[in-house]
Design a protein around this motif. Structure first.
Motif, PDB file in Angstrom:
ATOM      1  N   ALA B 347      45.171  48.645  42.204  1.00  0.00           N
ATOM      2  CA  ALA B 347      46.562  49.098  42.161  1.00  0.00           C
ATOM      3  C   ALA B 347      47.270  48.790  43.473  1.00  0.00           C
ATOM      4  N   ASP B 348      46.562  49.020  44.572  1.00  0.00           N
ATOM      5  CA  ASP B 348      47.193  48.797  45.871  1.00  0.00           C
ATOM      6  C   ASP B 348      46.938  47.366  46.315  1.00  0.00           C
ATOM      7  N   ARG B 349      47.878  46.503  46.021  1.00  0.00           N
ATOM      8  CA  ARG B 349      47.611  45.086  46.275  1.00  0.00           C
ATOM      9  C   ARG B 349      47.670  44.746  47.753  1.00  0.00           C
ATOM     10  N   TYR B 350      48.255  45.611  48.581  1.00  0.00           N
ATOM     11  CA  TYR B 350      48.316  45.303  50.014  1.00  0.00           C
ATOM     12  C   TYR B 350      47.120  45.885  50.762  1.00  0.00           C
ATOM     13  N   GLN B 351      46.712  47.103  50.372  1.00  0.00           N
ATOM     14  CA  GLN B 351      45.603  47.739  51.087  1.00  0.00           C
ATOM     15  C   GLN B 351      44.261  47.164  50.659  1.00  0.00           C
ATOM     16  N   TYR B 352      44.059  47.027  49.333  1.00  0.00           N
ATOM     17  CA  TYR B 352      42.751  46.583  48.842  1.00  0.00           C
ATOM     18  C   TYR B 352      42.768  45.148  48.342  1.00  0.00           C
ATOM     19  N   GLY B 353      43.894  44.742  47.786  1.00  0.00           N
ATOM     20  CA  GLY B 353      43.891  43.480  47.066  1.00  0.00           C
ATOM     21  C   GLY B 353      44.012  42.242  47.914  1.00  0.00           C
ATOM     22  N   SER B 354      44.488  42.395  49.145  1.00  0.00           N
ATOM     23  CA  SER B 354      44.717  41.203  49.948  1.00  0.00           C
ATOM     24  C   SER B 354      44.672  41.552  51.428  1.00  0.00           C
ATOM     25  N   ALA B 355      44.540  40.516  52.246  1.00  0.00           N
ATOM     26  CA  ALA B 355      44.609  40.687  53.692  1.00  0.00           C
ATOM     27  C   ALA B 355      45.843  39.948  54.181  1.00  0.00           C
ATOM     28  N   ALA B 356      46.824  40.714  54.681  1.00  0.00           N
ATOM     29  CA  ALA B 356      48.137  40.156  54.998  1.00  0.00           C
ATOM     30  C   ALA B 356      48.073  39.041  56.039  1.00  0.00           C
ATOM     31  N   ASN B 357      47.206  39.196  57.040  1.00  0.00           N
ATOM     32  CA  ASN B 357      47.185  38.227  58.131  1.00  0.00           C
ATOM     33  C   ASN B 357      46.244  37.050  57.877  1.00  0.00           C
ATOM     34  N   ALA B 358      45.492  37.109  56.782  1.00  0.00           N
ATOM     35  CA  ALA B 358      44.639  35.974  56.443  1.00  0.00           C
ATOM     36  C   ALA B 358      45.453  34.988  55.603  1.00  0.00           C
ATOM     37  N   THR B 359      44.956  33.764  55.506  1.00  0.00           N
ATOM     38  CA  THR B 359      45.710  32.770  54.741  1.00  0.00           C
ATOM     39  C   THR B 359      45.486  32.979  53.253  1.00  0.00           C
ATOM     40  N   ARG B 411      42.565  35.060  41.369  1.00  0.00           N
ATOM     41  CA  ARG B 411      41.248  35.161  41.992  1.00  0.00           C
ATOM     42  C   ARG B 411      40.294  35.965  41.130  1.00  0.00           C
ATOM     43  N   GLU B 412      40.776  37.064  40.592  1.00  0.00           N
ATOM     44  CA  GLU B 412      39.889  37.944  39.831  1.00  0.00           C
ATOM     45  C   GLU B 412      39.527  37.339  38.478  1.00  0.00           C
ATOM     46  N   ILE B 413      40.494  36.688  37.837  1.00  0.00           N
ATOM     47  CA  ILE B 413      40.172  36.062  36.546  1.00  0.00           C
ATOM     48  C   ILE B 413      39.120  34.978  36.761  1.00  0.00           C
ATOM     49  N   GLU B 414      39.235  34.239  37.863  1.00  0.00           N
ATOM     50  CA  GLU B 414      38.265  33.178  38.139  1.00  0.00           C
ATOM     51  C   GLU B 414      36.863  33.740  38.343  1.00  0.00           C
ATOM     52  N   ASN B 415      36.764  34.966  38.834  1.00  0.00           N
ATOM     53  CA  ASN B 415      35.446  35.554  39.100  1.00  0.00           C
ATOM     54  C   ASN B 415      34.892  36.290  37.881  1.00  0.00           C
ATOM     55  N   MET B 416      35.709  36.351  36.814  1.00  0.00           N
ATOM     56  CA  MET B 416      35.331  37.210  35.699  1.00  0.00           C
ATOM     57  C   MET B 416      34.165  36.642  34.900  1.00  0.00           C
ATOM     58  N   LYS B 417      33.243  37.536  34.524  1.00  0.00           N
ATOM     59  CA  LYS B 417      32.194  37.121  33.594  1.00  0.00           C
ATOM     60  C   LYS B 417      32.439  37.787  32.245  1.00  0.00           C
ATOM     61  N   ASP B 418      32.289  39.094  32.184  1.00  0.00           N
ATOM     62  CA  ASP B 418      32.400  39.790  30.906  1.00  0.00           C
ATOM     63  C   ASP B 418      33.564  40.760  30.858  1.00  0.00           C
ATOM     64  N   TYR B 419      33.923  41.292  32.024  1.00  0.00           N
ATOM     65  CA  TYR B 419      34.926  42.348  31.979  1.00  0.00           C
ATOM     66  C   TYR B 419      35.847  42.263  33.193  1.00  0.00           C
ATOM     67  N   ILE B 420      37.014  42.846  33.032  1.00  0.00           N
ATOM     68  CA  ILE B 420      37.976  42.869  34.142  1.00  0.00           C
ATOM     69  C   ILE B 420      38.677  44.219  34.167  1.00  0.00           C
ATOM     70  N   ILE B 421      38.908  44.711  35.388  1.00  0.00           N
ATOM     71  CA  ILE B 421      39.604  45.982  35.567  1.00  0.00           C
ATOM     72  C   ILE B 421      40.982  45.665  36.130  1.00  0.00           C
ATOM     73  N   LEU B 422      42.005  46.142  35.491  1.00  0.00           N
ATOM     74  CA  LEU B 422      43.358  45.901  35.996  1.00  0.00           C
ATOM     75  C   LEU B 422      44.033  47.252  36.201  1.00  0.00           C
ATOM     76  N   SER B 423      44.417  47.547  37.422  1.00  0.00           N
ATOM     77  CA  SER B 423      45.053  48.815  37.697  1.00  0.00           C
ATOM     78  C   SER B 423      46.513  48.580  38.065  1.00  0.00           C
ATOM     79  N   ASN B 424      47.405  49.183  37.320  1.00  0.00           N
ATOM     80  CA  ASN B 424      48.851  48.984  37.502  1.00  0.00           C
ATOM     81  C   ASN B 424      49.208  47.533  37.811  1.00  0.00           C
ATOM     82  N   PRO B 425      48.811  46.593  36.939  1.00  0.00           N
ATOM     83  CA  PRO B 425      48.936  45.177  37.293  1.00  0.00           C
ATOM     84  C   PRO B 425      50.380  44.700  37.426  1.00  0.00           C
TER      85      PRO B 425
END
Lengths: 335, 500, 286
Positions: B347-359, B411-425
């Motif tokens: 759900a929190d795409r800035y805190q958990y989903g990405s690193a702002a200062n990374a490319t 990124r997450e769809i590419e890593n998916m095997k059987d299941y995916i969790i989407l929180s407030n997408p």
């Protein structure tokens, strides 16, 4: 993108010029012969091969220490224990190299290795506290280091003191690094320092551990979410950071001092922090940053010999550099 | 005729030497005793205009009049002095302080020059609360309030400062249907007290519910100002989007998923807290199946965030078991779960989903660290495939919110095997981006993925899910099979715990 | 026994002052690691002031002003340059050491101990066999005032709000920079008094006179859980430990270097133990 790096470069130039300006002001305030003092500070290191070699030589521990801080900073950790790690690492190197003296130059290698390990364990201790109980490494690195400074002081001045010298120091090593710019103190250590820069640069930018190191530094929650073990990454960063400080101390011994002298490392740890910051977290930037520091330090030493100035003005210049280098405004990296 | 409360005349805002035009020659009036909605997609320039009115940005051109007088609003303090107040999307409240402390902060009542007059403040704030028919106690700490109540405190803050012009920035983004209705009631009451209410929103239904006047913006320009009576849902969304909206059609095949082998199974999962308080999660049981979308909805603070953290391996459980295709994965760390094919859009795409200062490339490769040496070659095809507007070596923080979310989903769809969790997408995303993400989710469903959707947006859960679980007080209070009879209000009743 | 109690009070006084000041910055949301530097500079300036004026009061004022100027520089430069407060804090410590060495070198021609003759003694109240200095009473009084300030004044409310979310303050029309500046200046004020006490009580200035007390001050706050009520017991724990180490130094033959390491070691151990307790508490909570 380009304009930003230009702005950053401008910032660095501004920081260096401001620091130099402060140095000039101090010289006028504190010296009877300010011009002579300034001449000695700025041009002294280049006035002859001896001084120049010494300047380059004093870069060696600064490069190792700067790299040590850089690895920790890039992982989002702060290592304020550089002073103690350098000091204890230097003593460990000396004692082990003395023990293995019969092996010739191999003794240096073993000594440096043990120096690396000892210092790595010292900062690794703060790593354990951080990982297990989330104890602020900022404070524990400083405190552990403070304890080890006193212990090292004791070891140098009592059980391992060389009775045959008036210095408070251990026995002297027979085998040391070769000098390369006689009569100056410069040794082959500078090559190893440069190699270390290249290795760390490669490590941080191209290896999996380096990627983990960087990502944890950028955003540790994201790294954890992405399957990077934060605890492992923290531990490795603290061990490498401490180990590099150990090498800083070790190279100072096997290159320059030849024996662990009481307080030989004074100030190297704090300088390492400043160098790492001026290098803008880029390993390759460590070399010019260390050169700048070595130049000012060596210049002040030369000035002290020829005029009435105290070397403490470098402290003030260094603190000004520290103030300025963390400035987001000057470096133009908004946010 | 009465003067408009606030009037902007030919206001423009440029960034970077006129190359980016956020507001292009806007002329608008806002009247007292009316609710005006500013509608438009993300990036239409609504927020910029409001920031100009509230003094957080200065206009490049144009004039602003408040009650007929020309004003220069260069700072929020000046805006406040002019009687302008704003409720931001992200609340600006202090959790450890009480309602009255929050409301009076900055304009404290003092006695003997130095001390706070706490009693008088409490009384004054309580009177304000009572006079607006709000059910709150002035000495309650903010951390003990629900999201909807926090928003009421934000409104009280404005009223305490005698604001006559009240600006709301996407006020219902974080609210349940019921809380939203309550907010609308408060807004209507403010209107009755002759206040000027301005609401920024992109939600069509919301505009139809509360607006008297609707101003529509697109790409920095004002498309037009309409009376509520001139509009209906269709005309309004056409005006906002600028073209026919391709609303996605979700056909639900009524498959009996429970015949299939479960993918993720939760068995009696609990998380207890210290000293016998109510558990954070209690007896959570569910199975997910290939091709099924299981939707969880709940009010924030009721265990949705905890459930998300458990699913992502970010939080250990106290008791119970979690299985992936029959194999136990209880309390595995994120790295172990990742190697089992965890795909997780947090759900929190800035805190958990990405690193702002990374490319961007560094952000994309985190699940494929063995391919670091060829990072850019890895990132390129993903960027193309998912239409991410960015370069591999670009810092993540320089991307727009929509593109960051696209990158995470990619990124997450590419890593998916059987299941995916989407929180407030699709949280905070506009209609076009929402439709894009929804189409990606449905594509995954077609391919037989098991999809776990956690969302505070009931519309989204209703639209996509085959099974809907309502989470209240850390428990699954009710589980619905998708059907035409289900509606938002019914689910809302369960979410608020009014039905069980 | 009374000498041990006197020793404890002697150590407790500066630690309590430093911790109270640092608590204010802590409440405002900053970790002030420049405490060492602030104490050091005040120690030198207050003894210079006292030797010129032959007055403890004027010496103390000298010290307070010097520490407040330094914390003003620290806070303003940090906010103006948008710099990292940890690094600028370190820089301030270096700067203070540098300034003090240069001053002692330029004026007294030494970089080491500076002793002043004919210094006025700090007033002490004799209670049975225990000496209670006015500085100790001042420290207690200021602690109480700080408590009232934090809990019952507009400034305190703003400081607490700033510590919770400095960015939200702007929308209330309150300047975060100003609140941080005030908290750092107050921290400087307290460190100033602590520095005065250290040098005036000793009758001389030595480099490193603060001897890690700035760091101890930070750990005291940590130990007290940032709660002003627990500041005295937390500070007392450190004072007792240090007094004990001095006592044992007297009765055993421990080498002086090892004895010097004890305060840091003790601080470290307390720091780790407290974090273990906090950690376990959080574990159960989850």
């Amino acid at each position: 993108m380009k304009s930003k790096s230009v702005q950053t470069l401008k910032g660095i130039i501004l920081i260096i010029s401001l620091s130099l300006l402060i140095l000039i002001i101090l010289a006028f305030l504190l010296s009877n012969e300010p011009l002579k003092t300034l001449n000695a500070i700025f041009l002294g290191p280049f006035s002859n091969l001896y001084f120049f070699g010494n300047t380059i030589n004093s870069m060696i521990p600064l490069i190792f220490g700067g790299l040590g801080i850089l690895v920790a900073l890039r992982c989002g950790l702060m290592n304020l224990g550089g002073e103690g790690q350098i000091y204890a690492g230097g003593l460990a190197t000396t004692l082990v190299a003395l023990k293995f003296m019969p092996l010739g130059y191999i003794s240096i290698v073993i000594g440096l290795l043990v120096g690396f390990i000892v210092a790595a364990l010292i900062s690794g201790l703060s790593g354990v506290f951080k990982v297990k109980w989330n104890t602020s490494e900022l404070i524990t690195t400083y405190l552990v280091s403070a304890v080890f400074i006193f212990i090292t002081n004791y070891l140098i001045s009592s059980p391992f003191k060389d009775p045959q010298t008036n210095l408070i120091a251990t026995r002297k090593l027979q085998y040391m690094l070769h000098t390369i710019l006689n009569p100056s103190l410069l040794t082959t250590g500078i090559f190893y320092a440069i190699i270390a820069v290249i290795i760390i640069n490669h490590y941080l930018n191209n290896s999996r551990l380096g990627y983990a190191n960087r990502l944890v530094g950028y955003n540790k929650e994201f790294a954890r979410y992405g399957g990077i073990s934060i605890n492992k990454t923290y531990m490795i960063a603290m061990l490498v950071s401490g180990g590099l400080h150990g090498l800083a101390g070790g190279f100072a011994i096997v290159g320059t001092y030849g024996s662990a002298i009481k307080s030989f490392s004074g100030g190297m740890g704090w300088n390492s922090i400043a160098i790492s910051l001026i290098a803008l977290n880029n390993p390759l930037g460590i070399i010019p940053a260390a050169f700048f520091f070595a130049w000012i330090n060596q210049g002040t030493l030369i000035a002290m010999q020829s005029t009435n100035i105290t070397s403490d003005i470098t402290l003030i210049v260094q603190s000004c550099i520290l103030f300025l280098t963390t400035s987001v405004v000057l470096l133009g990296d908004n946010k | 005729m009465e003067l408009p409360a606030i009037e902007v005349v030919h206001v423009s805002k440029f960034y970077k030497d006129e190359s980016i035009i956020a507001n292009d020659d806007l002329t608008l009036k806002f009247n007292k005793g009316e609710i005006t909605c500013i509608a438009g997609e993300n990036g239409a320039g609504k927020s910029t205009l409001m920031k100009i009115i509230f003094g957080m940005e200065t206009p490049s051109k144009g004039e602003i009049f408040v009650n007929g007088k020309k004003v220069e609003i260069t700072h929020p303090l000046i805006a406040q002095a002019l009687g302008i107040g704003m409720v931001h999307q992200k609340f600006k409240l202090f959790n450890n302080l009480s309602i009255s402390e929050n409301v009076s902060l900055g304009v404290e009542l003092k006695k003997h020059f130095f001390f706070l007059d706490n009693l008088k403040t409490l009384r004054k704030v309580q009177e304000l609360i009572n006079s607006h028919n709000i059910q709150l106690q002035a000495d309650t700490k903010i951390k003990d309030l629900s999201t909807g109540e926090k928003q009421l405190v934000e409104i009280l803050k404005m009223l305490y400062r005698n604001a006559d012009i009240l600006i709301f920035d996407e006020p219902t983004a974080v609210l349940t249907e019921q809380e939203a209705q309550q907010l609308f009631a408060t807004m209507r009451e403010l209107k009755a007290q002759n206040k000027c209410v301005i609401v920024i929103t992109h939600k069509v239904q919301e505009i139809l519910d509360i607006a008297d006047i609707v101003s529509i913006m697109r790409k920095g320009k004002l498309i037009g100002t309409y009376k509520r009576s001139e509009l209906n849902g269709k005309t309004l969304s056409d005006l906002i989007m600028g073209e026919e909206v391709k609303s996605i059609n979700v056909e639900k095949k009524h498959i009996n998923y429970s015949q299939l082998k479960p993918v993720i199974s939760f068995k009696d999962v609990c998380i207890y807290r210290e000293n016998q308080e109510k558990p954070l999660l209690y007896n959570i049981n569910f199975n997910t199946h290939p091709g099924e979308i299981i939707g969880f909805c709940g009010v924030s603070g009721n265990g949705m965030g905890i459930l998300e953290a458990v699913l992502g391996g970010m939080m250990p459980i106290s008791s119970g078991h979690i299985y992936l295709k029959g194999e136990e994965i209880t309390n595995l760390s994120p790295d172990k779960l990742r190697s089992n094919g965890l795909a997780f859009v947090p759900a929190d795409r800035y805190q958990y989903g990405s690193a702002a200062n990374a490319t961007l490339a560094e952000n994309l490769i985190i699940n494929h660290r063995d391919r670091l040496k060829k990072m850019n070659e890895f990132a390129k095809p993903l960027i193309d495939k998912y239409n991410i507007n960015g370069m591999p070596s670009q810092k993540m923080k320089t991307l727009s919110g929509g593109n960051i979310q696209k990158a995470i989903v990619a990124r997450e769809i590419e890593n998916m095997k059987d299941y995916i969790i989407l929180s407030n997408p699709t949280w905070g995303m506009d209609l076009a981006a929402t439709a894009y993400i929804h189409s990606q989710i449905l594509e995954l469903k077609e391919k037989g993925a098991s999809i776990i959707l956690l969302s505070s947006n009931v519309d989204e859960v209703l639209l996509l899910s085959d099974t809907i679980d309502v989470v209240t007080g850390g428990e699954i209070k009710k589980s619905f099979k998708s059907s035409k009879k289900l509606n938002k209000l019914l689910i809302g009743e369960y979410m608020l715990g009014r039905k069980s | 026994m009374s000498s041990i109690i006197n020793n404890i009070l002697n150590i407790l006084t500066p630690i309590l002052l430093i911790a109270t000041g640092a608590l204010i910055t802590d409440k405002a949301g900053s970790l002030n690691i420049a405490l060492e530097g602030l104490v050091t500079i005040s120690a030198l300036f207050s003894i210079i002031g006292a030797s010129i004026s032959h007055s403890i009061l004027i010496g103390t004022i000298f010290g307070i002003i010097s520490a407040m100027i330094l914390s003003y520089i620290l806070s303003t430069l940090t906010s103006k340059l948008k710099a990292n407060i940890f690094i600028t804090g370190l820089a301030t410590n270096l700067l203070a050491t540098g300034i003090c060495s240069i001053i002692t070198f330029s004026i007294y021609g030494t970089r080491g101990l500076v002793t002043f003759k004919n210094l006025v003694q700090i007033h002490k109240i004799h209670l049975f066999t225990i000496d209670i200095s006015l500085f100790f009473l001042l420290a207690i009084l200021l602690l109480l005032i700080t408590q009232v300030m934090l809990n019952n004044s507009a400034l305190g409310l703003r400081i607490r709000a700033c510590g919770e979310d400095p960015h939200a303050l702007k929308s209330y029309g309150i300047s975060r920079t100003k609140i941080k500046l005030i908290s750092f200046m107050l921290s400087g004020f307290f460190c100033g008094i602590a520095g005065s006490y250290l040098s005036l009580n000793l009758g001389s200035y030595v480099p490193g006179i603060s001897a890690g007390k700035g760091w101890i001050g930070l750990v005291v706050i940590y130990l007290a859980g940032s709660n002003i009520k627990y500041l005295i017991p937390a500070a007392l724990a450190f004072a007792i430990a240090e007094a004990m180490s001095i006592y044992f130094q007297g009765i055993t033959n421990l080498p002086p270097d090892i004895v010097l390491a004890i305060p840091s070691l003790f601080t470290l151990i307390v720091m780790v133990i407290v974090s273990i307790i906090i950690h376990n508490k959080n574990l159960i909570k989850r």
